[in-house]
Enzyme design. Structure first.
Site, short mmCIF file in Angstrom:
data_model
loop_
_atom_site.label_atom_id
_atom_site.label_comp_id
_atom_site.label_asym_id
_atom_site.label_seq_id
_atom_site.Cartn_x
_atom_site.Cartn_y
_atom_site.Cartn_z
N CYS A 31 0.82 -1.23 0.00
CA CYS A 31 0.00 0.00 0.00
C CYS A 31 0.85 1.28 0.00
O CYS A 31 1.62 1.51 0.93
CB CYS A 31 -0.89 -0.05 1.25
SG CYS A 31 -1.75 1.48 1.61
N TRP A 64 -8.18 -6.90 5.31
CA TRP A 64 -6.76 -7.16 5.58
C TRP A 64 -6.61 -8.14 6.74
O TRP A 64 -7.27 -7.99 7.76
CB TRP A 64 -6.03 -5.87 5.92
CG TRP A 64 -6.10 -4.83 4.85
CD1 TRP A 64 -6.74 -3.63 4.91
CD2 TRP A 64 -5.50 -4.87 3.55
NE1 TRP A 64 -6.58 -2.94 3.74
CE2 TRP A 64 -5.82 -3.67 2.89
CE3 TRP A 64 -4.71 -5.82 2.88
CZ2 TRP A 64 -5.40 -3.40 1.59
CZ3 TRP A 64 -4.30 -5.54 1.58
CH2 TRP A 64 -4.64 -4.35 0.96
N ARG A 96 -14.99 0.82 5.49
CA ARG A 96 -13.91 -0.10 5.12
C ARG A 96 -12.78 0.02 6.14
O ARG A 96 -12.50 1.11 6.63
CB ARG A 96 -13.40 0.24 3.73
CG ARG A 96 -14.50 0.29 2.69
CD ARG A 96 -13.95 0.51 1.30
NE ARG A 96 -13.25 -0.68 0.84
CZ ARG A 96 -13.84 -1.63 0.12
NH1 ARG A 96 -15.09 -1.53 -0.23
NH2 ARG A 96 -13.15 -2.68 -0.27
N ALA A 97 -12.15 -1.10 6.42
CA ALA A 97 -11.04 -1.10 7.38
C ALA A 97 -9.75 -0.84 6.62
O ALA A 97 -9.05 -1.75 6.20
CB ALA A 97 -10.99 -2.44 8.10
N THR A 98 -9.46 0.45 6.39
CA THR A 98 -8.30 0.80 5.56
C THR A 98 -7.02 0.82 6.40
O THR A 98 -7.03 0.92 7.62
CB THR A 98 -8.48 2.19 4.92
OG1 THR A 98 -8.63 3.16 5.95
CG2 THR A 98 -9.69 2.22 4.00
N ILE A 99 -5.91 0.74 5.67
CA ILE A 99 -4.58 0.88 6.25
C ILE A 99 -3.90 2.06 5.59
O ILE A 99 -4.26 2.41 4.46
CB ILE A 99 -3.74 -0.40 6.05
CG1 ILE A 99 -3.80 -0.86 4.57
CG2 ILE A 99 -4.21 -1.49 6.97
CD1 ILE A 99 -2.84 -1.99 4.24
N GLU A 114 -5.34 7.93 8.87
CA GLU A 114 -5.10 8.73 7.66
C GLU A 114 -3.58 8.95 7.52
O GLU A 114 -2.96 9.57 8.39
CB GLU A 114 -5.88 10.05 7.79
CG GLU A 114 -5.63 11.05 6.70
CD GLU A 114 -5.82 10.47 5.31
OE1 GLU A 114 -6.89 9.92 5.04
OE2 GLU A 114 -4.89 10.56 4.50
N SER A 115 -3.04 8.46 6.43
CA SER A 115 -1.58 8.48 6.29
C SER A 115 -0.99 9.88 6.31
O SER A 115 0.10 10.10 6.84
CB SER A 115 -1.16 7.73 5.03
OG SER A 115 -1.69 8.34 3.88
N TYR A 162 -4.52 6.57 -10.55
CA TYR A 162 -5.69 5.83 -10.06
C TYR A 162 -6.92 6.07 -10.94
O TYR A 162 -7.72 5.16 -11.15
CB TYR A 162 -5.95 6.10 -8.57
CG TYR A 162 -5.04 5.24 -7.73
CD1 TYR A 162 -5.36 3.90 -7.47
CD2 TYR A 162 -3.84 5.71 -7.23
CE1 TYR A 162 -4.51 3.08 -6.74
CE2 TYR A 162 -2.98 4.90 -6.50
CZ TYR A 162 -3.32 3.59 -6.25
OH TYR A 162 -2.48 2.77 -5.54
N1 LIG Z 1 -6.88 7.96 3.18
C1 LIG Z 1 -6.23 6.77 3.46
C2 LIG Z 1 -6.36 5.82 2.31
C3 LIG Z 1 -5.78 4.51 2.63
C4 LIG Z 1 -6.19 3.43 1.62
O1 LIG Z 1 -6.91 3.68 0.64
N2 LIG Z 1 -5.72 2.22 1.90
C5 LIG Z 1 -6.07 1.09 1.08
C6 LIG Z 1 -4.85 0.22 0.78
S1 LIG Z 1 -3.58 1.07 -0.12
C7 LIG Z 1 -7.02 0.19 1.84
O2 LIG Z 1 -6.82 -0.09 3.00
N3 LIG Z 1 -8.05 -0.33 1.17
C8 LIG Z 1 -8.89 -1.33 1.76
C9 LIG Z 1 -10.29 -1.18 1.40
O3 LIG Z 1 -10.65 -0.18 0.75
O4 LIG Z 1 -11.07 -2.05 1.77
C10 LIG Z 1 -4.77 7.07 3.79
O5 LIG Z 1 -4.09 7.72 2.99
O6 LIG Z 1 -4.34 6.68 4.84
#
Ligand SMILES: N[C@@H](CCC(=O)N[C@@H](CS)C(=O)NCC(=O)O)C(=O)O
Length: 287
Positions: A31, A64, A96-99, A114-115, A162
């Site tokens: 990611c 994840w 969504r459980a984002t990383i 948030e990164s 993207y």
């Molecule tokens: N705004 C977030 C975006 C993070 C993001 O889009 N992460 C993706 C992986 S690169 C994710 O976890 N996607 C999982 C999903 O959407 O279910 C950040 O920059 O931290």
């Protein structure tokens, strides 16, 4: 940094004071958003202060998963899925459980997901723990310039790539392709006589650009048809990317195999046969 909400806490300010051993960074090498925080953490020497948990780059139906670890659990949190920590933080969470995320180990809840926030909070609020020779990644006198180029990279590099991957319109694809390569050409010209994006020093702007460049040939070029030329064809951008890769915090957080697996196996629409390409040869980064 005045966000509110369950995932918008500020590391290094009440109730999340900067403390060694209190926080855990959860990410995956696939990611790009995670990668930029991983580079900041290691570059500043905060890897000795904030621990890390790594998720499998291949996402499951439940999101994840910690399947790189024994027993498919994060050894510190004891959780299996990223979603477990989201639900622990907010039992009603339905998104969504984002990383990436950073977790407070005293409560096992997410501080921030948030990164952009995480980079800044580590850069600015953990200075008492950074190693003595750590670079200043967001110095006051360069902030206006850094903000300006960050916005350009977000829109015309990562954003264009993207959109090229998401659009179903030939015209829109062509428009984004033109935006992307015009910007890469401009950056290539910049690096003819500059070592860094802004000023005479490494800043967070370089980190934000690097995470896209390092994914360019192994993922974006073929998967998103960003294929006018490879990164290694740019006379100045390519040596610049390689010069960053020589820095341990960049190189050691870059895992081409994880990036390839993640991109090619997570995108079922683009890759219905689920083959992970063997090329391109990434050993050229070491030269
Ligand atoms: N705004 C977030 C975006 C993070 C993001 O889009 N992460 C993706 C992986 S690169 C994710 O976890 N996607 C999982 C999903 O959407 O279910 C950040 O920059 O931290």
């Amino acid at each position: 940094m005045t966000h509110t909400g369950p995932f918008k806490g500020v590391l290094g300010s009440d109730p999340f004071p900067a403390q060694a051993g209190r926080y855990r960074f959860i990410w995956s090498e696939l990611c790009p958003w995670s990668h930029r925080v991983a580079i900041v953490r290691q570059l500043l020497g905060l890897d000795t202060v904030i621990s890390e948990g790594k998720l499998n780059p291949v996402i499951t139906e439940k999101g994840w998963q910690f399947s790189l670890d024994e027993g498919d659990q994060d050894p510190i949190l004891g959780t299996t899925y990223m979603m477990d920590s989201y639900l622990k933080t907010d039992p009603d969470y339905a998104g969504r459980a984002t990383i990436p995320v950073i977790i407070d180990l005293t409560t096992e809840k997410i501080v921030n997901n948030e990164s952009h926030d995480l980079m800044r909070q580590l850069e600015m609020n953990f200075t008492e723990f950074t190693k003595p020779d750590a670079p200043e990644l967001y110095p006051e006198f360069l902030r206006a310039e850094i903000d300006e180029i960050n916005a350009i990279i977000l829109e015309e590099v990562i954003g264009a790539i993207y959109q090229m991957g998401a659009t179903k319109s030939q015209d829109d694809y062509a428009k984004q392709y033109a935006i992307l390569f015009a910007r890469l050409d401009q950056l290539d010209a910049h690096f003819a006589d500059h070592d860094f994006l802004v000023g005479e020093q490494l800043t967070e702007a370089d980190i934000r650009l690097y995470v896209s460049l390092v994914r360019f040939d192994v993922a974006y070029y073929s998967m998103y048809h960003a294929d006018r030329n490879h990164l290694y064809d740019f006379p100045n951008l390519w040596p610049y990317a390689k010069s960053l890769y020589k820095i341990p915090a960049f190189r050691e957080t870059t895992n081409f195999e994880a990036i390839k697996k993640g991109f090619w196996l997570n995108n079922h629409a683009e890759n219905p046969r689920q083959i992970v390409p063997l090329g391109p040869d990434t050993s050229i980064w070491e030269a």
